[in-house]
Design an enzyme around this catalytic site. Sequence first.
Site, PDB file in Angstrom:
ATOM      1  N   GLU A 155      34.872  10.432  38.524  1.00 31.40           N
ATOM      2  CA  GLU A 155      35.135   9.707  39.766  1.00 31.40           C
ATOM      3  C   GLU A 155      34.175  10.063  40.901  1.00 31.40           C
ATOM      4  O   GLU A 155      33.835   9.205  41.734  1.00 31.40           O
ATOM      5  CB  GLU A 155      36.576   9.938  40.210  1.00 31.40           C
ATOM      6  N   HIS A 195      41.540   6.285  39.716  1.00 31.85           N
ATOM      7  CA  HIS A 195      42.784   6.454  38.977  1.00 31.85           C
ATOM      8  C   HIS A 195      43.735   7.369  39.736  1.00 31.85           C
ATOM      9  O   HIS A 195      43.598   8.596  39.696  1.00 31.85           O
ATOM     10  CB  HIS A 195      42.494   7.021  37.592  1.00 31.85           C
ATOM     11  N   GLY A 210      25.942  17.029  52.981  1.00 31.77           N
ATOM     12  CA  GLY A 210      25.438  18.153  52.200  1.00 31.77           C
ATOM     13  C   GLY A 210      26.210  18.404  50.924  1.00 31.77           C
ATOM     14  O   GLY A 210      25.994  19.418  50.254  1.00 31.77           O
ATOM     15  N   GLU A 220      45.453   1.422  36.464  1.00 34.60           N
ATOM     16  CA  GLU A 220      44.494   0.419  36.958  1.00 34.60           C
ATOM     17  C   GLU A 220      44.368  -0.783  36.024  1.00 34.60           C
ATOM     18  O   GLU A 220      43.813  -1.813  36.418  1.00 34.60           O
ATOM     19  CB  GLU A 220      43.115   1.062  37.150  1.00 34.60           C
ATOM     20  N   HIS A 255      23.735  23.227  61.351  1.00 39.25           N
ATOM     21  CA  HIS A 255      24.098  23.870  60.092  1.00 39.25           C
ATOM     22  C   HIS A 255      24.098  25.381  60.274  1.00 39.25           C
ATOM     23  O   HIS A 255      25.120  25.974  60.596  1.00 39.25           O
ATOM     24  CB  HIS A 255      23.143  23.440  58.974  1.00 39.25           C
ATOM     25  N   GLY A 257      42.154   4.257  34.727  1.00 41.57           N
ATOM     26  CA  GLY A 257      43.238   4.884  33.984  1.00 41.57           C
ATOM     27  C   GLY A 257      44.300   3.841  33.713  1.00 41.57           C
ATOM     28  O   GLY A 257      44.125   2.653  34.015  1.00 41.57           O
ATOM     29  N   SER A 258      45.410   4.275  33.199  1.00 40.97           N
ATOM     30  CA  SER A 258      46.459   3.319  32.827  1.00 40.97           C
ATOM     31  C   SER A 258      46.987   2.551  34.035  1.00 40.97           C
ATOM     32  O   SER A 258      47.306   1.356  33.936  1.00 40.97           O
ATOM     33  CB  SER A 258      47.606   4.056  32.126  1.00 40.97           C
TER      34      SER A 258
END
Length: 525
Positions: free
Chosen positions: A47, A70, A400, A28, A281, A25-26
């Site tokens: 992302e 970002h 998971g 970065e 689980h 993004g800006s």
Amino acid sequence: MTTVHQACYQILREQGLTTFFGNPGSNELPFLKNFPKDFRYILGLQEAVVVGMADGYAQATGRPGFVNLHSAAGTGNAMGALTNAWNSHTPLVVTAGQQVRAMIGVEALLANVDSASLPRPLVKWSCEPACAQDVPLALSRAIHTAAAPAPGPVYVSVPYDDWSKEAGPGFEHLAERTVQSAGALSSNALTMLVSVLDGARNPVMVVGPDVDANLANGDAVTLAEKLAMPVWMAPSAPRCSFPTTHASFQGLLPASISGISRLLEGHDLILVVGAPVFRYHQYEPGDYLPAGARLISITCDINEAARAPMGDAIVADVGLALAALSKNVHSTRRPPPAPRATPAPTEVSGALTTERVFDILNDIAPHDAIYVNEATSTINALWQRLRMTEQGSYYFAAAGGLGFGLPAAVGVQLAKPERRVIGVIGDGSANYGIQALWTAAQYDIPAIFIIMKNGTYGALRWFAGVLEAENVPGLDVPGLDFCALAEGYGVDAVNARSSEELASALRKALGSKKPMLIEVDLQSA
């Protein structure tokens, strides 16, 4: 004047972190300007996909992966993927761009408010440096912290006006630093373990992902053979740490308290190596240990050791520990364990079932193929049928969290160009990371994606039965055309409705140097 930007790239270069995974993004852009020619940037379209690709890449290389996100929004999108990286002990250095320092306090647009707290508790360490001159030190600390036992993701937020500031004195020492962990078993611990193993009447070994991560599968085999031990994979295993074709291999433990105790009944010693004790689980209560059994675990993670509800634990380097044990234990005169029952081969003709798909993979895929699995309803069939004999042959979402499989397959293939990566992906979970197909196409990453299409969330349907949850909405996903989706992202695709069509498509994919998606129309066995 050496800038913070220049100093940090020097650190990254010397530490070998020259492959970036990101979606900029800006905030970065100042970090990425004048991108060095000896670095490469792998762009992901979302992302979570970025982190999934870096996760697979870092696990396959055994070195920290570098991620550039970002600000707060990008970090938020990536949080689900961080759960898998955290639970798989994946070393990731995650950076995020922050607003300029003068604008953070007024919470301007794209300010990452309380940035160091945002990714917790899914990172080992996080920070936003107090001043620009602290950025190189923070980056160096992040790299070494990510790689140190137990490995895991770390997070550094950097205001984007810091990159142009002067680095300050002493930064050159950071680039050359090494940090090593001497985690071998102590002599007392080794003597105790050898004595206990040699004296056990009927020992059993449970191996987890950190065995494979430490390239110690061969030592696990030696130890099992010398002591005639049956070997189980830890429940919900995200890696394969023992050859599935070995006579000692018994399969995958279930992720339930009573289920594990039932299968380990009769053993007086349970040695768990490189796995949590245990990652349960479904709730099936019972005794944590079968009667008369003692459990000892060896783990690199003090948190895993401390939270276990039973047994003794030793925190040590898993690879060094297995090497020492396999060398020092004495060979037993006990007969070898009975091999597990071999599943019957499936019919060659007729409708495609899950079992038939895995049989075809066994027949056609290279012996050193790498499988990335995210077809969660097929896990038992996969572990029963799929041949996995080489180090680093299997990856699965450790927490998971869906969205791992497609991106991780791309990352693993990027890390291991000499081997072929086959992603086995459910049609429900594929949609969580479908954007990874674009990255595979753009960078000519020749991963093969097999979409197991049954039109439903199969694992949820199973759980609905276990939980006696009737008339639940949202369990079916009809109307998906993965061939069209793949072609839209630039990946060749084919639909397979029969064994012959799948075999033909798989041979074509293996003969290609480009990615390919095979949509498999499944029918129940």
